[in-house]
Design a protein around this motif. Structure first.
Motif, PDB file in Angstrom:
ATOM      1  N   ASP A   1      17.058  41.362  32.720  1.00  0.00           N
ATOM      2  CA  ASP A   1      15.735  41.583  31.025  1.00  0.00           C
ATOM      3  C   ASP A   1      14.571  41.971  31.713  1.00  0.00           C
ATOM      4  OD1 ASP A   1      18.381  41.074  30.029  1.00  0.00           O
ATOM      5  OD2 ASP A   1      17.420  38.148  30.148  1.00  0.00           O
ATOM      6  N   GLU A   2      14.347  41.367  32.955  1.00  0.00           N
ATOM      7  CA  GLU A   2      13.390  41.946  32.676  1.00  0.00           C
ATOM      8  C   GLU A   2      12.626  43.348  33.462  1.00  0.00           C
ATOM      9  OE1 GLU A   2      10.021  40.862  36.469  1.00  0.00           O
ATOM     10  OE2 GLU A   2      11.575  39.884  36.820  1.00  0.00           O
ATOM     11  N   MET A   3      14.249  44.089  34.171  1.00  0.00           N
ATOM     12  CA  MET A   3      13.571  45.587  34.441  1.00  0.00           C
ATOM     13  C   MET A   3      14.239  46.258  33.038  1.00  0.00           C
ATOM     14  SD  MET A   3      17.221  45.373  37.296  1.00  0.00           S
ATOM     15  CE  MET A   3      16.999  44.750  39.297  1.00  0.00           C
TER      16      MET A   3
ATOM     17  N   ASP B   1      33.652  41.943  25.457  1.00  0.00           N
ATOM     18  CA  ASP B   1      33.246  40.815  25.342  1.00  0.00           C
ATOM     19  C   ASP B   1      32.246  40.801  26.138  1.00  0.00           C
ATOM     20  OD1 ASP B   1      34.163  40.168  22.278  1.00  0.00           O
ATOM     21  OD2 ASP B   1      35.463  38.791  23.417  1.00  0.00           O
ATOM     22  N   GLN B   2      32.750  40.594  27.516  1.00  0.00           N
ATOM     23  CA  GLN B   2      31.660  40.857  28.939  1.00  0.00           C
ATOM     24  C   GLN B   2      30.669  42.212  27.865  1.00  0.00           C
ATOM     25  OE1 GLN B   2      34.722  40.779  31.578  1.00  0.00           O
ATOM     26  NE2 GLN B   2      34.310  38.855  32.551  1.00  0.00           N
ATOM     27  N   LEU B   3      31.050  43.490  28.342  1.00  0.00           N
ATOM     28  CA  LEU B   3      30.196  44.093  27.577  1.00  0.00           C
ATOM     29  C   LEU B   3      29.567  44.267  26.457  1.00  0.00           C
ATOM     30  CD1 LEU B   3      33.472  47.676  28.334  1.00  0.00           C
ATOM     31  CD2 LEU B   3      31.106  46.869  30.027  1.00  0.00           C
ATOM     32  N   ARG B   4      29.544  43.632  25.132  1.00  0.00           N
ATOM     33  CA  ARG B   4      28.617  44.148  23.633  1.00  0.00           C
ATOM     34  C   ARG B   4      27.600  42.753  24.770  1.00  0.00           C
ATOM     35  NH1 ARG B   4      28.264  39.778  20.974  1.00  0.00           N
ATOM     36  NH2 ARG B   4      29.765  38.782  22.098  1.00  0.00           N
ATOM     37  N   GLU B   5      27.896  41.467  25.567  1.00  0.00           N
ATOM     38  CA  GLU B   5      27.492  40.429  25.611  1.00  0.00           C
ATOM     39  C   GLU B   5      25.600  41.561  26.881  1.00  0.00           C
ATOM     40  OE1 GLU B   5      26.302  36.092  28.182  1.00  0.00           O
ATOM     41  OE2 GLU B   5      28.674  36.659  27.562  1.00  0.00           O
ATOM     42  N   ALA B   6      26.714  41.947  27.974  1.00  0.00           N
ATOM     43  CA  ALA B   6      25.863  42.881  28.471  1.00  0.00           C
ATOM     44  C   ALA B   6      25.156  43.800  28.131  1.00  0.00           C
ATOM     45  CB  ALA B   6      26.433  43.410  29.757  1.00  0.00           C
ATOM     46  N   TYR B   7      25.143  44.114  26.969  1.00  0.00           N
ATOM     47  CA  TYR B   7      24.604  45.549  25.893  1.00  0.00           C
ATOM     48  C   TYR B   7      23.675  44.945  25.170  1.00  0.00           C
ATOM     49  CZ  TYR B   7      27.334  49.442  28.014  1.00  0.00           C
ATOM     50  OH  TYR B   7      28.076  50.152  28.670  1.00  0.00           O
ATOM     51  N   TYR B   8      24.162  43.915  24.589  1.00  0.00           N
ATOM     52  CA  TYR B   8      23.418  43.096  23.666  1.00  0.00           C
ATOM     53  C   TYR B   8      21.544  43.003  24.641  1.00  0.00           C
ATOM     54  CZ  TYR B   8      21.287  40.086  20.020  1.00  0.00           C
ATOM     55  OH  TYR B   8      20.859  39.379  18.873  1.00  0.00           O
ATOM     56  N   ALA B   9      22.463  41.831  25.541  1.00  0.00           N
ATOM     57  CA  ALA B   9      20.465  42.077  26.567  1.00  0.00           C
ATOM     58  C   ALA B   9      20.013  42.938  26.838  1.00  0.00           C
ATOM     59  CB  ALA B   9      21.198  40.514  27.755  1.00  0.00           C
ATOM     60  N   GLN B  10      20.608  43.788  27.570  1.00  0.00           N
ATOM     61  CA  GLN B  10      20.058  45.174  27.285  1.00  0.00           C
ATOM     62  C   GLN B  10      19.325  45.341  26.018  1.00  0.00           C
ATOM     63  OE1 GLN B  10      21.532  48.642  28.698  1.00  0.00           O
ATOM     64  NE2 GLN B  10      20.301  48.756  30.439  1.00  0.00           N
TER      65      GLN B  10
ATOM     66  N   ARG C   1       8.411  48.985  28.714  1.00  0.00           N
ATOM     67  CA  ARG C   1       6.880  48.875  29.295  1.00  0.00           C
ATOM     68  C   ARG C   1       6.308  50.423  29.789  1.00  0.00           C
ATOM     69  NH1 ARG C   1       2.780  48.120  32.064  1.00  0.00           N
ATOM     70  NH2 ARG C   1       4.030  47.413  33.786  1.00  0.00           N
ATOM     71  N   LEU C   2       7.262  50.790  30.674  1.00  0.00           N
ATOM     72  CA  LEU C   2       6.099  52.479  31.717  1.00  0.00           C
ATOM     73  C   LEU C   2       6.595  53.211  30.687  1.00  0.00           C
ATOM     74  CD1 LEU C   2       7.627  50.798  35.477  1.00  0.00           C
ATOM     75  CD2 LEU C   2       5.219  51.072  34.554  1.00  0.00           C
ATOM     76  N   ALA C   3       7.525  53.428  29.814  1.00  0.00           N
ATOM     77  CA  ALA C   3       8.204  54.770  29.118  1.00  0.00           C
ATOM     78  C   ALA C   3       7.227  54.634  28.086  1.00  0.00           C
ATOM     79  CB  ALA C   3       9.342  54.949  28.520  1.00  0.00           C
ATOM     80  N   ARG C   4       6.574  53.224  27.690  1.00  0.00           N
ATOM     81  CA  ARG C   4       5.710  53.542  26.233  1.00  0.00           C
ATOM     82  C   ARG C   4       4.192  53.823  26.308  1.00  0.00           C
ATOM     83  NH1 ARG C   4       7.140  53.809  21.985  1.00  0.00           N
ATOM     84  NH2 ARG C   4       5.735  55.631  21.711  1.00  0.00           N
ATOM     85  N   GLU C   5       4.035  53.230  27.652  1.00  0.00           N
ATOM     86  CA  GLU C   5       3.082  53.560  27.901  1.00  0.00           C
ATOM     87  C   GLU C   5       2.536  54.994  28.022  1.00  0.00           C
ATOM     88  OE1 GLU C   5       1.765  51.339  31.746  1.00  0.00           O
ATOM     89  OE2 GLU C   5       1.341  49.706  30.186  1.00  0.00           O
TER      90      GLU C   5
ATOM     91  N   LEU D   1      14.203  47.417  23.118  1.00  0.00           N
ATOM     92  CA  LEU D   1      13.579  46.607  22.130  1.00  0.00           C
ATOM     93  C   LEU D   1      11.947  46.088  22.003  1.00  0.00           C
ATOM     94  CD1 LEU D   1      13.745  47.358  19.182  1.00  0.00           C
ATOM     95  CD2 LEU D   1      14.784  44.342  18.645  1.00  0.00           C
ATOM     96  N   GLU D   2      12.335  44.764  22.827  1.00  0.00           N
ATOM     97  CA  GLU D   2      10.805  44.512  23.078  1.00  0.00           C
ATOM     98  C   GLU D   2       9.988  45.054  24.188  1.00  0.00           C
ATOM     99  OE1 GLU D   2      13.174  39.739  23.418  1.00  0.00           O
ATOM    100  OE2 GLU D   2      12.503  40.485  25.137  1.00  0.00           O
TER     101      GLU D   2
END
Length: 372
Positions: free
Chosen positions: A129-131, A183-192, A137-141, A197-198
């Motif tokens: 998540d932090e990555m 479902d494992q993929l969906r969960e990982a992709y949702y978090a990414q 943020r780096l790309a946005r800046e 987005l944030e």
């Protein structure tokens, strides 16, 4: 607010001047980067080049990957490029700026492998998540610094395929075996996607797809995120044809691949990686006849050559010349580079395509749109 910052904010909000989104029946109503369809109508847009190729030029050691924060981490981390967004943000930011200076309209976040599934290879899934947030943020800046009223820049949240496949067995003796499920993929992709987005991305790029089922999990997760947040971002989809059969690894032809994923209403659909532009051309030509959306292409700089400085043979003039022919043939709306490409490649591609009109949608879609 500076002019660059103001125009960048306008670009993210989709209010860039002198751009009107063309009518597109049934098209999603984007909450970010609404101006992108209009820009794709007006000219061929330029995507950046390879992040990994550029990182390799720095010849970083294990200690440099770790930085102070992970100096005592129990496992080797060299090669975990996504970690560099946390330990060497200066390098990632510099690479973004080099591609923007070369003329890229869209840059990708350093998040190709920033899922919990991929990061598990380095025992760093807890940092995914932090990555993603920091990479966004780096790309946005960088985009904010380079955007102008005439040339807004956009940050694409890069979503890679993960090292696992939901469609193919990892065990030749057990065809039904799988090392990951939907479902494992969906969960990982949702978090990414949520973290990207944030972090402030303008759009999502689901790329280097070798397994359509993996891509479906990513697109399902993104759709869930849109429902949960009320945000709707443009989606770019890019697959990879792995050999001369014209199929992706999980067995689909490019036509089947398109028909399997067209329900996601992507802003762009195309191919990247695996093959150089020469070998990729017939498959891009096929997509150009099929897609009722914009077609993207960002090939490797030819085929791999371990003796080359970048690992690939094609020089900027060769790659850009090949992509210019694609453009002149009316095949593409967005072009860039994948493995082995550098800011020099992107600068030459931008120059070569600057005076070429973008691909128009095939006649069956133009006629239908006109009739509506």
């Amino acid at each position: 607010m500076t002019t660059a910052t103001s125009s960048a904010a306008s670009a993210q909000a989709g209010t860039a001047p002198n751009a009107t989104q063309p009518p597109r029946p049934g098209a999603p109503r984007y909450t970010r980067a609404q101006v992108l369809p209009a820009l794709l109508e007006s000219r061929i847009l330029i995507l950046d080049g390879a992040m990994g190729t550029m990182i390799q030029q720095y010849k970083l050691t294990e200690a440099q990957y770790r930085g102070e924060r992970f100096a005592d981490f129990a496992h080797d981390v060299k090669g975990n490029n996504e970690l560099l967004s946390l330990t060497r943000a200066d390098i990632i930011g510099e690479i973004h700026r080099k591609y923007l200076a070369a003329g890229a309209d869209i840059i990708e976040t350093n998040t190709f492998g920033a899922t919990t599934i991929a990061q598990a290879d380095y025992h760093m899934e807890h940092l995914a998540d932090e990555m993603n947030r920091e990479s966004a943020r780096l790309a946005r800046e960088a985009c904010d610094a380079y955007s102008t009223p005439d040339k807004p820049r956009f940050a694409a949240g890069a979503i890679g395929p993960t090292p696992k496949t939901a469609s193919i067995s990892p065990d030749v003796n057990d065809p039904g075996a799988r090392n990951v499920d939907f479902d494992q993929l969906r969960e990982a992709y949702y978090a990414q996607a949520k973290s990207l987005l944030e972090g402030g991305v303008d759009l999502f790029l689901v790329e280097t797809i070798f397994d359509t089922l993996n891509a479906k999990a990513a697109l399902f997760a993104i759709d869930e995120l849109f429902e949960d947040t009320g945000e709707v971002l443009p989606i770019m989809i890019s697959g990879t044809v792995t050999d001369a059969s014209g199929r992706i690894l999980s067995g689909q032809t490019v036509e089947a691949f398109w028909n399997s994923l067209r329900h996601a209403q992507p802003l762009t659909f195309g191919l990247n990686c695996a093959l150089g532009a020469t070998l990729m051309r017939p498959y891009i030509a096929e997509l150009a006849k099929l897609c009722n959306t914009y077609v993207s292409v960002y090939p490797n700089a030819g085929l791999p050559n371990p003796m080359s400085d970048t690992g690939f043979d094609e020089t900027p003039d060769v790659t850009s010349g090949l992509l210019r022919e694609f453009a002149q043939a009316g095949l593409v709306n967005l072009a860039g580079g994948c493995c082995g490409t550098t800011p020099e490649h992107i600068a030459q591609i931008a120059k070569a395509l600057a005076d070429v009109k973008p691909r128009r949608w095939p006649s069956q879609y133009r006629d239908a749109a006109h009739a509506s």
